[in-house]
Design an enzyme around this catalytic site. Structure first.
Site, PDB file in Angstrom:
ATOM      1  N   ARG A 234      33.239  43.399  41.491  1.00  0.00           N
ATOM      2  CA  ARG A 234      34.162  41.909  41.942  1.00  0.00           C
ATOM      3  C   ARG A 234      35.856  42.466  42.368  1.00  0.00           C
ATOM      4  O   ARG A 234      35.515  43.314  40.714  1.00  0.00           O
ATOM      5  CB  ARG A 234      34.347  40.967  41.644  1.00  0.00           C
ATOM      6  CG  ARG A 234      32.447  40.384  41.240  1.00  0.00           C
ATOM      7  CD  ARG A 234      32.942  39.523  42.786  1.00  0.00           C
ATOM      8  NE  ARG A 234      31.552  39.028  43.218  1.00  0.00           N
ATOM      9  CZ  ARG A 234      30.412  39.154  43.722  1.00  0.00           C
ATOM     10  NH1 ARG A 234      30.495  40.321  44.401  1.00  0.00           N
ATOM     11  NH2 ARG A 234      29.335  38.153  44.583  1.00  0.00           N
ATOM     12  N   ASP A 258      35.656  49.106  46.357  1.00  0.00           N
ATOM     13  CA  ASP A 258      35.244  47.835  47.620  1.00  0.00           C
ATOM     14  C   ASP A 258      35.151  47.112  48.244  1.00  0.00           C
ATOM     15  O   ASP A 258      34.614  45.965  49.079  1.00  0.00           O
ATOM     16  CB  ASP A 258      33.738  48.708  47.351  1.00  0.00           C
ATOM     17  CG  ASP A 258      32.406  47.621  48.902  1.00  0.00           C
ATOM     18  OD1 ASP A 258      32.760  48.511  50.094  1.00  0.00           O
ATOM     19  OD2 ASP A 258      31.739  46.915  49.040  1.00  0.00           O
ATOM     20  N   GLU A 263      40.742  39.940  48.449  1.00  0.00           N
ATOM     21  CA  GLU A 263      40.081  40.259  49.615  1.00  0.00           C
ATOM     22  C   GLU A 263      39.766  38.999  50.372  1.00  0.00           C
ATOM     23  O   GLU A 263      39.793  39.622  51.953  1.00  0.00           O
ATOM     24  CB  GLU A 263      38.579  40.766  48.999  1.00  0.00           C
ATOM     25  CG  GLU A 263      37.762  40.612  48.643  1.00  0.00           C
ATOM     26  CD  GLU A 263      36.528  41.110  48.425  1.00  0.00           C
ATOM     27  OE1 GLU A 263      35.590  40.641  48.976  1.00  0.00           O
ATOM     28  OE2 GLU A 263      36.358  41.458  48.010  1.00  0.00           O
ATOM     29  N   HIS A 295      34.192  46.360  51.135  1.00  0.00           N
ATOM     30  CA  HIS A 295      32.993  45.609  50.384  1.00  0.00           C
ATOM     31  C   HIS A 295      31.584  45.263  51.659  1.00  0.00           C
ATOM     32  O   HIS A 295      31.174  44.103  52.339  1.00  0.00           O
ATOM     33  CB  HIS A 295      32.925  43.324  50.199  1.00  0.00           C
ATOM     34  CG  HIS A 295      32.168  42.967  49.899  1.00  0.00           C
ATOM     35  ND1 HIS A 295      33.208  42.037  48.671  1.00  0.00           N
ATOM     36  CD2 HIS A 295      31.270  43.239  49.267  1.00  0.00           C
ATOM     37  CE1 HIS A 295      32.701  41.005  47.862  1.00  0.00           C
ATOM     38  NE2 HIS A 295      31.418  41.944  48.019  1.00  0.00           N
TER      39      HIS A 295
END
Length: 332
Positions: A234, A258, A263, A295
């Site tokens: 996260r 990632d 985001e 992600h």
């Protein structure tokens, strides 16, 4: 029974339509992200299906309650975007996909690690431009390095096993030591010891009040100089500005993320023709030793299949019995 999906991508439509024949739901796909402004788009649906960046706060839940929504199904494992207490008060059931393919995320973390180390992304671009020089592509042997793993749930366990296969020494931190991992050679240590000793640190813990900004100015200062940091969990586990400062000073030598704290304004969209106003992500992407993916870690055929089937099964069970056999999948 109708299910309304928010934040729908083409692959969501593909997989949920592919497997719906066995369940027979009426499916409505909305591309828009869920928030207070978009919540009223739900019409005659008893079930709403949401993803990681959809906002499921008290105001959204009240709108859903007024419109007859009984179940919110998360097609993901994390639920930090959901107001659990408000859902309880409104009598809305919340379910999730607690595990789909831990290997998918763990393998992506390893891919980021290897890419940052051996600079294969840069080599690929060089060779396409007929530049066969090796200058600037120097890496290091992964064998024998010390890997720090924060969080040893399903994904963390899969990552530990992979890194042991590379011949690495693996240190882990979690609230409870995993006996199976200990038997496989993983050593559970206090967090400070892990930060002090690890050459590479990978985050695999959930986001909550205790872990928010776990990586901050203080904890980066405890790490080995030049450490590699990987985050596929996260975004808010990392205080982004503190990490930028550590990158500038050389305290952090490599960063692979990632996930990103902001985001929800960027990921899962094609912004190639727009000006990105987020100066923080632009600063991160300006570093030659930073790798950002959007992600993507969960994005495998196997994972999407499991996410789809588990979501459908969760909804079916809740509609039939108002309960779930898998208690980890039921949040409210």
């Amino acid at each position: 029974m109708k299910i309304t999906f928010y934040s729908t991508q083409p692959y969501d439509t593909l997989f949920f339509n592919r497997y719906n024949d066995s369940f027979g739901f009426e499916l409505e796909f909305l591309e828009t992200q869920l928030n207070v402004q978009t919540a009223p788009l739900v019409s005659s649906a008893a079930v709403v299906c949401v993803f990681v960046n959809d906002l499921v706060n008290e105001a959204v839940l009240k709108i859903f309650s007024e419109r007859g929504v009984k179940i919110i199904a998360l097609r993901c494992a994390g639920f930090n975007n959901v107001d659990i207490n408000a859902a309880k008060q409104l009598g809305i059931r919340i379910c999730r996909v607690p595990a789909y393919s831990p290997q998918a995320v763990a393998e992506h973390a390893v891919a980021m690690l290897l890419t940052l180390n051996r600079k294969t992304h840069k080599a690929y671009n060089r060779v396409r431009e007929q530049n066969f020089s090796l200058n600037g592509l120097l890496g290091f042997d992964l064998f024998g390095k010390t890997i720090g793993v924060i969080g040893t749930g399903n994904i963390g366990k899969a990552f530990c096993r992979i890194m042991r296969g590379f011949g690495c020494s693996v240190l882990a931190f979690d609230l409870i030591a995993n006996k199976e991992l200990e038997a496989a050679g993983v050593q559970f240590v206090p967090l400070i010891e892990l930060l002090n000793k690890a050459d590479i640190i990978s985050l695999h813990c959930p986001l909550n009040e205790q872990t928010r900004h776990l990586i901050n100015a203080d904890t980066t200062g405890m790490m080995k100089r030049g450490v590699m940091l990987i985050n596929t969990s996260r975004g808010a586990l990392i205080d982004t500005q503190a990490v930028i400062d550590a990158l500038k000073s050389g305290q952090i030598g490599f960063l692979g993320i990632d996930v990103y704290e902001q985001e929800e304004h960027l990921f899962f969209r094609d912004l190639s023709a727009t000006v990105i106003e987020d100066d923080t992500i632009q600063r991160l992407m300006s570093f030659p030793n930073v790798l950002v993916t959007a992600h993507q870690a969960f994005f495998t055929e196997e994972a999407l299949t499991q996410i789809t089937l588990t979501t459908f099964r969760n909804v079916g069970e809740l509609l039939k019995t108002n309960n779930l056999i898998n208690r980890q999948a039921l949040l409210v």
